[in-house]
Design a protein around this motif. Structure first.
Motif, PDB file in Angstrom:
ATOM      1  N   LEU A  33       0.823  -1.209   0.000  1.00  0.00           N
ATOM      2  CA  LEU A  33       0.000   0.000   0.000  1.00  0.00           C
ATOM      3  C   LEU A  33       0.859   1.262   0.000  1.00  0.00           C
ATOM      4  N   ARG A  34       1.947   1.244   0.756  1.00  0.00           N
ATOM      5  CA  ARG A  34       2.858   2.404   0.758  1.00  0.00           C
ATOM      6  C   ARG A  34       3.480   2.613  -0.617  1.00  0.00           C
ATOM      7  N   GLY A  35       3.876   1.535  -1.266  1.00  0.00           N
ATOM      8  CA  GLY A  35       4.443   1.640  -2.603  1.00  0.00           C
ATOM      9  C   GLY A  35       3.458   2.234  -3.597  1.00  0.00           C
ATOM     10  N   ASP A  38       3.078   5.969  -2.745  1.00  0.00           N
ATOM     11  CA  ASP A  38       4.241   6.736  -3.182  1.00  0.00           C
ATOM     12  C   ASP A  38       4.238   6.930  -4.693  1.00  0.00           C
ATOM     13  N   SER A  39       3.872   5.891  -5.424  1.00  0.00           N
ATOM     14  CA  SER A  39       3.782   5.981  -6.881  1.00  0.00           C
ATOM     15  C   SER A  39       2.738   7.010  -7.296  1.00  0.00           C
ATOM     16  N   ALA A  40       1.584   6.987  -6.637  1.00  0.00           N
ATOM     17  CA  ALA A  40       0.515   7.938  -6.962  1.00  0.00           C
ATOM     18  C   ALA A  40       0.938   9.363  -6.637  1.00  0.00           C
ATOM     19  N   LEU A  41       1.614   9.546  -5.518  1.00  0.00           N
ATOM     20  CA  LEU A  41       2.053  10.885  -5.142  1.00  0.00           C
ATOM     21  C   LEU A  41       3.107  11.412  -6.105  1.00  0.00           C
ATOM     22  N   ARG A  42       3.997  10.538  -6.571  1.00  0.00           N
ATOM     23  CA  ARG A  42       4.991  10.949  -7.569  1.00  0.00           C
ATOM     24  C   ARG A  42       4.300  11.399  -8.847  1.00  0.00           C
ATOM     25  N   LEU A  43       3.353  10.613  -9.317  1.00  0.00           N
ATOM     26  CA  LEU A  43       2.637  10.968 -10.528  1.00  0.00           C
ATOM     27  C   LEU A  43       1.863  12.266 -10.333  1.00  0.00           C
ATOM     28  N   ALA A  44       1.204  12.404  -9.185  1.00  0.00           N
ATOM     29  CA  ALA A  44       0.401  13.597  -8.929  1.00  0.00           C
ATOM     30  C   ALA A  44       1.256  14.857  -8.845  1.00  0.00           C
ATOM     31  N   SER A  45       2.473  14.746  -8.318  1.00  0.00           N
ATOM     32  CA  SER A  45       3.296  15.944  -8.151  1.00  0.00           C
ATOM     33  C   SER A  45       4.272  16.179  -9.295  1.00  0.00           C
ATOM     34  N   ARG A  60      -5.537  10.069  -1.376  1.00  0.00           N
ATOM     35  CA  ARG A  60      -5.515   9.681   0.032  1.00  0.00           C
ATOM     36  C   ARG A  60      -5.797   8.197   0.157  1.00  0.00           C
ATOM     37  N   PHE A  61      -5.012   7.534   0.978  1.00  0.00           N
ATOM     38  CA  PHE A  61      -5.220   6.118   1.282  1.00  0.00           C
ATOM     39  C   PHE A  61      -5.823   6.025   2.674  1.00  0.00           C
ATOM     40  N   GLU A 104       1.129  -5.480  -9.941  1.00  0.00           N
ATOM     41  CA  GLU A 104       2.501  -5.737 -10.369  1.00  0.00           C
ATOM     42  C   GLU A 104       3.199  -6.837  -9.587  1.00  0.00           C
ATOM     43  N   CYS A 105       2.953  -6.955  -8.313  1.00  0.00           N
ATOM     44  CA  CYS A 105       3.618  -7.971  -7.512  1.00  0.00           C
ATOM     45  C   CYS A 105       2.737  -8.333  -6.321  1.00  0.00           C
ATOM     46  N   GLU A 106       3.072  -9.450  -5.673  1.00  0.00           N
ATOM     47  CA  GLU A 106       2.291  -9.891  -4.516  1.00  0.00           C
ATOM     48  C   GLU A 106       2.527  -8.971  -3.318  1.00  0.00           C
TER      49      GLU A 106
END
Length: 136
Positions: A33-35, A38-45, A60-61, A104-106
């Motif tokens: 969930l953190r990954g 972080d991916s969403a925040l990178r894309l958003a910013s 927001r998670f 993408e991964c387990e």
């Protein structure tokens, strides 16, 4: 005081999340969930500015539930319909990236959700408004 503003909001949540911590180590679920966050925040910013147009958008998670919001704002020369369509497009792009990351991964997470247009306020982890009710 926080006031309602027009925009698009998505509420998406993971299917089969209940008991996932029994099948996978709790730390790996949280790391997943953190990954994704972080991916969403990178894309958003720092994402594709042509797609996101520098819009005011938030991700927001809340455990396995993800809320994505984008207010329409005002852009010279654009109609309200164009602003609404662009806000929905922005939320859909961010949601699509999150769903792609979830597979993408387990542990694999399968998401479902809804996008709605209307008035809402997203303040920290608190979200209220007509569009929120509809998306939920």
């Amino acid at each position: 005081m926080t006031e309602m503003r027009r925009g698009s909001i998505a509420s998406i949540d993971a299917l089969g999340f209940k008991g996932l911590w029994r099948r996978y180590a709790p730390g790996s679920v949280i790391q997943k969930l953190r990954g994704m966050r972080d991916s969403a925040l990178r894309l958003a910013s720092h994402g594709n500015q042509h797609v996101l147009h520098g819009r005011s958008h938030v991700v927001r998670f809340l455990s396995d539930t993800i809320v994505i919001g984008c207010h329409t704002g005002q852009w010279p020369g654009l109609t309200q319909e164009e602003l609404d369509r662009d806000a929905v497009h922005t939320v859909a792009i961010l949601g699509n990236c999150l769903i792609r990351d979830s597979l993408e991964c387990e542990p694999f997470l399968l998401y479902r959700g809804c996008i709605a247009m209307g008035e809402f306020v997203l303040d920290g982890n608190f979200v209220v408004g007509e569009a929120v009710d509809e998306a939920a």
